[in-house]
Scaffold this active site. Structure first.
Site, mmCIF file in Angstrom:
data_model
loop_
_atom_site.group_PDB
_atom_site.id
_atom_site.type_symbol
_atom_site.label_atom_id
_atom_site.label_comp_id
_atom_site.label_asym_id
_atom_site.label_seq_id
_atom_site.Cartn_x
_atom_site.Cartn_y
_atom_site.Cartn_z
ATOM 1 N N GLU A 159 0.962 -1.282 -0.085
ATOM 2 C CA GLU A 159 0.077 0.216 0.179
ATOM 3 C C GLU A 159 0.662 1.082 -0.236
ATOM 4 O O GLU A 159 0.358 1.754 0.502
ATOM 5 C CB GLU A 159 -0.984 0.129 0.805
ATOM 6 C CG GLU A 159 -2.078 -1.100 1.342
ATOM 7 C CD GLU A 159 -2.564 -0.646 2.493
ATOM 8 O OE1 GLU A 159 -3.961 -1.437 1.816
ATOM 9 O OE2 GLU A 159 -3.051 -0.749 3.066
ATOM 10 N N GLU A 318 -6.123 -7.390 -1.085
ATOM 11 C CA GLU A 318 -6.701 -7.466 0.893
ATOM 12 C C GLU A 318 -7.942 -7.588 0.413
ATOM 13 O O GLU A 318 -8.619 -6.215 -0.613
ATOM 14 C CB GLU A 318 -6.196 -6.532 1.578
ATOM 15 C CG GLU A 318 -4.429 -6.907 1.554
ATOM 16 C CD GLU A 318 -4.182 -5.455 3.049
ATOM 17 O OE1 GLU A 318 -5.068 -5.209 3.223
ATOM 18 O OE2 GLU A 318 -3.192 -5.024 2.668
ATOM 19 N N TRP A 326 -11.720 1.206 11.367
ATOM 20 C CA TRP A 326 -10.451 2.068 11.070
ATOM 21 C C TRP A 326 -11.408 3.365 10.657
ATOM 22 O O TRP A 326 -11.183 4.510 10.070
ATOM 23 C CB TRP A 326 -9.169 2.116 9.852
ATOM 24 C CG TRP A 326 -10.056 1.089 9.074
ATOM 25 C CD1 TRP A 326 -9.152 -0.230 8.704
ATOM 26 C CD2 TRP A 326 -10.376 1.772 7.940
ATOM 27 N NE1 TRP A 326 -9.957 -0.485 7.508
ATOM 28 C CE2 TRP A 326 -10.410 0.319 6.714
ATOM 29 C CE3 TRP A 326 -10.801 2.892 6.475
ATOM 30 C CZ2 TRP A 326 -11.197 0.597 5.808
ATOM 31 C CZ3 TRP A 326 -11.423 2.649 5.857
ATOM 32 C CH2 TRP A 326 -11.526 1.811 5.081
ATOM 33 N N PHE A 368 -9.499 -5.546 15.896
ATOM 34 C CA PHE A 368 -10.914 -5.750 15.742
ATOM 35 C C PHE A 368 -11.143 -5.524 14.617
ATOM 36 O O PHE A 368 -12.455 -5.702 14.287
ATOM 37 C CB PHE A 368 -11.456 -4.339 16.351
ATOM 38 C CG PHE A 368 -11.833 -4.866 18.394
ATOM 39 C CD1 PHE A 368 -12.334 -5.934 17.939
ATOM 40 C CD2 PHE A 368 -11.361 -4.009 19.001
ATOM 41 C CE1 PHE A 368 -12.745 -5.567 19.624
ATOM 42 C CE2 PHE A 368 -11.079 -4.678 20.589
ATOM 43 C CZ PHE A 368 -12.112 -5.545 20.586
ATOM 44 N N HIS A 369 -10.001 -5.876 13.401
ATOM 45 C CA HIS A 369 -10.171 -5.794 11.976
ATOM 46 C C HIS A 369 -11.122 -7.284 11.902
ATOM 47 O O HIS A 369 -10.261 -8.260 12.383
ATOM 48 C CB HIS A 369 -9.187 -5.541 11.434
ATOM 49 C CG HIS A 369 -9.145 -5.409 9.467
ATOM 50 N ND1 HIS A 369 -9.261 -6.480 8.736
ATOM 51 C CD2 HIS A 369 -9.144 -4.459 8.943
ATOM 52 C CE1 HIS A 369 -9.792 -6.144 7.848
ATOM 53 N NE2 HIS A 369 -9.485 -4.545 7.747
#
Length: 707
Positions: A159, A318, A326, A368-369
């Site tokens: 990225e 992804e 986020w 928490f993704h």
């Protein structure tokens, strides 16, 4: 020059099939978890993983101290299980010892603040010191794993630009001056391009060229300088990628290399058309937009990915199994959406479907993704859908879908990274412009009209389409206009939006009336001349006002004679070619209040064997869809509640038709010929008709004779 297309092999008997898996971070877990991971991967039909993306500190825990043992072991285990490895360069984030030893590698923001380590990409792409360390890592990995049979592709960086897209460090300042010298050659050319006679910004030498740092208060940056800074930032990161890629390829020339783009309508900050030339296969990270536009936005972004890949298969590096962590509100995916989204990517040409990440982290910023194996473990809805998806992708692979290509639509919506960057300027008539958002709205409008459009980079060849649409393509050069003129002369339809063609590549306004670029040729094509832009707030009548009586001298919307509504921008068209046809005019009390009543808003003008269509104001998606139904097309349109795509083998022997439910309710699908390969959330009747429930889809394989 574009690099030849090379696709990574899997560890299947013939090396083929859809690549399925995700980012794998075994260094976050004790080794006793690894065997369980691999067993679960086999259960889920995983065929590939991306490895070591953020593992620099584990691989090189201290300067010059290398620990490859753990990486050797996990690559060996994966290979033995038939799971291919897309090995990363591990350079996205450096270890803290490097930042401590060399704080000069840290980037700075426009205020001069240091971007401190602790997150990702806390390094300046213009830093020669950081580049030396990164390339050393690339070489060590290539030397050790270049010949490993389980490593079938290279994942260069990660990225690029996520946290260092705009760098204002001293290294960046020096590099920007070098970049400007290479672009312009002489200071006189730079002064002309930047219009430095305004506000006494004349530059006497390249040593006086400055980055557009913070200038105090609400000061406005020279828009031409800012646009060049955007180009420079893109080029610095692209140069960094090339250096990493070339360092690997010099040692390991036989395996394909890629890097993951970030393409969605709120996350597309690079000139990915240029980046696409530099990868062996195009790959993308896409994260869903919750709400009614979820599938439409995915389809629009995927259409652009197909454009970047020029019709060849591409790779989802992804996406998320469920919620991310986020956003301010992180919505989970409903039942069936994990599978539906994944197969929608395949419907638009993806031959790789991968998630971030395999096992959900227990700590850190992305705990928490969601992941393929969630905190709840394998006994969970998410993992069961992961396994279901693996089975469906295996069925598609066995049916021969890998390597087929997306069939082209009649219409190309043109995308321009430079126009996206230009709309970020604070010197335009409004700061509410957004090129990619307008691309998305036009794309959705085509779907609402029962048609499908492609999204194609402006720089590419779109001469084979029947229609091209330019939504807020703010920046057009003379060569672009000449291509549009030739396209219309040859029988094509050119649809130009209200904020298209206002400036050239140096942010110079075209003179003689809007749209002014191309020395008047664009106006001639469209048969219009606008003298001013009228900007409104977009707010409905307040204080007791109605559409018939706005109750204010400055109404926030303007209506058109065809029932459409403009909420931001109206071009004040004062001249029309004699043969131009007006499809809609501004009409009503709001238009009268702005002295627009009767002014042409949507115009069709015959030109050569084709035509130009000028949409002189912003319109809602519903209004755009009504307009699209009036445009020439090869067919009358289909069912707007379905998305239908077709992937065809290069030799034409087989085709795969995808039908996806675009609504929140059930949709009827008539009987279609061919063999059903996938039915997901779908009820099939004995007569062959089907009902697609929410998030439902059908994939049908057709032989050449029927395709």
């Amino acid at each position: 020059m574009r690099r030849p297309f090379r696709w990574p092999r899997l560890l299947t008997p013939d090396g083929g099939g859809i690549a399925y898996g995700g980012d794998y971070n075994p260094d976050q877990w004790p080794e006793e978890v690894w065997d369980e991971d691999i067993e679960l991967m086999r259960r889920a039909h995983v065929t590939t993983v991306a490895l070591a993306i953020f593992s620099w500190a584990r691989i090189e825990p201290a300067e010059g101290v290398w620990d490859f043992g753990w990486l050797d072991r996990i690559i060996g285990k994966l290979g033995d299980a038939g799971i291919a490895v897309d090995l990363s360069t591990a350079t996205a984030t450096a270890p803290l010892w490097l930042y401590e030893a060399h704080p000069e590698v840290l980037p700075r923001d426009r205020y001069g603040h240091v971007i401190n380590p602790g997150s990702r990409q806390s390094w300046s792409p213009a830093s020669p010191v950081f580049k030396d360390y990164a390339l050393a890592m690339c070489r060590r990995l290539a030397e050790r794993y270049g010949d490993h049979p389980a490593v079938t592709a290279w994942h260069v960086g990660n990225e690029y630009g996520w946290n260092n897209r705009h760098d204002y460090s001293d290294d960046a300042q020096a590099a920007f001056r070098t970049w400007c010298r290479a672009r312009y050659g002489t200071v006189e050319a730079l002064n002309d391009a930047w219009g430095t006679s305004f506000w006494s910004q004349h530059v006497a030498s390249f040593d006086e060229v400055l980055l557009p740092r913070h200038m105090g208060g609400d000061s406005m940056v020279n828009p031409a300088q800012q646009l060049d800074f955007e180009r420079f930032g893109n080029d610095m990161l692209l140069d960094f990628y090339r250096a990493e890629r070339d360092a690997i390829e010099a040692i390991c020339p036989g395996k394909p290399l890629t890097t993951n783009f970030m393409v969605s309508t709120d996350q597309c900050s690079m000139d990915y058309a240029r980046w696409s030339d530099e990868v062996d296969f195009v790959s993308n990270d896409h994260y869903f937009h919750e709400g009614a536009t979820h599938l439409d936005e995915l389809a629009c972004s995927d259409a652009l990915m197909d454009g970047f890949s020029q019709g060849r298969p591409w790779y989802v590096m992804e996406h998320s199994p469920s919620a991310v962590q986020w956003k301010s509100l992180n919505v989970r995916k409903r039942a069936g959406e994990l599978v539906r989204d994944s197969l929608a990517h395949v419907a638009f040409g993806a031959d790789g479907v991968n998630f971030f990440q395999w096992r959900q982290s227990r700590s850190g910023a992305e705990a928490f993704h969601s992941a393929m194996v969630p905190h709840a473990g394998a006994d969970s809805r998410v993992f069961r859908e992961v396994c279901e998806l693996g089975q469906l992708l295996t069925a598609l692979s066995d049916a021969g879908i890998q390597g087929t290509e997306l069939e082209r639509a009649d219409t190309a919506i043109l995308f321009s990274a430079e126009s996206e960057w230009a709309t970020w300027s604070e010197t335009l008539p409004t700061t509410k412009l957004a090129h990619f958002h307008d691309v998305r709205d036009w794309y959705r409008a085509f779907l609402d009209a029962g048609r499908r459009a492609d999204v194609v980079p402006l720089r590419d060849d779109w001469s084979g389409y029947r229609t091209v649409v330019l939504p807020t393509v703010l920046v057009l050069d003379d060569a672009d206009v000449r291509r549009l003129v030739r396209f219309a002369e040859s029988g094509g339809t050119v649809v130009v939006g209200y904020a298209t063609g206002l400036v050239d590549g140096c942010f110079r306004v075209g003179l003689g009336g809007y749209p002014g670029v191309g020395e008047g040729q664009l106006r001639d094509l469209l048969g219009v001349r606008s003298e001013e832009c009228n900007i409104v707030s977009g707010e409905e009548p307040a204080d007791g006002g109605t559409l018939d009586d706005p109750g204010t001298d400055d109404p926030g919307v303007v209506r058109l004679s065809d029932g459409s509504t403009s909420r931001l921008w109206q071009q004040v068209v004062t001249s029309l070619a004699p043969d131009a046809q007006v499809l809609a005019r501004y009409e009503g009390p709001e238009a009268a209040s702005w002295e627009l009543d009767g002014t042409p808003a949507v115009i069709v003008h015959p030109y050569g064997d084709g035509r130009g269509v000028y949409v002189g104001c912003d319109l809602d998606v519903d209004d755009l869809a009504r307009l699209i139904r009036r445009l020439p097309a090869a067919d009358a349109g289909g069912d707007a509640s379905l998305i239908h795509t077709r992937r065809v083998a290069p030799d034409g022997t087989v085709a795969f038709d995808f039908y996806l439910n675009r609504t929140a309710g059930p949709v009827a699908l008539p009987a279609v010929g061919g063999e059903r390969i996938v039915t997901h959330r779908c009820d099939v009747a004995p007569d062959g008709t089907a009902t697609l429930r929410r998030n439902g889809l059908v994939v049908v394989r057709t032989a050449a004779s029927a395709a």
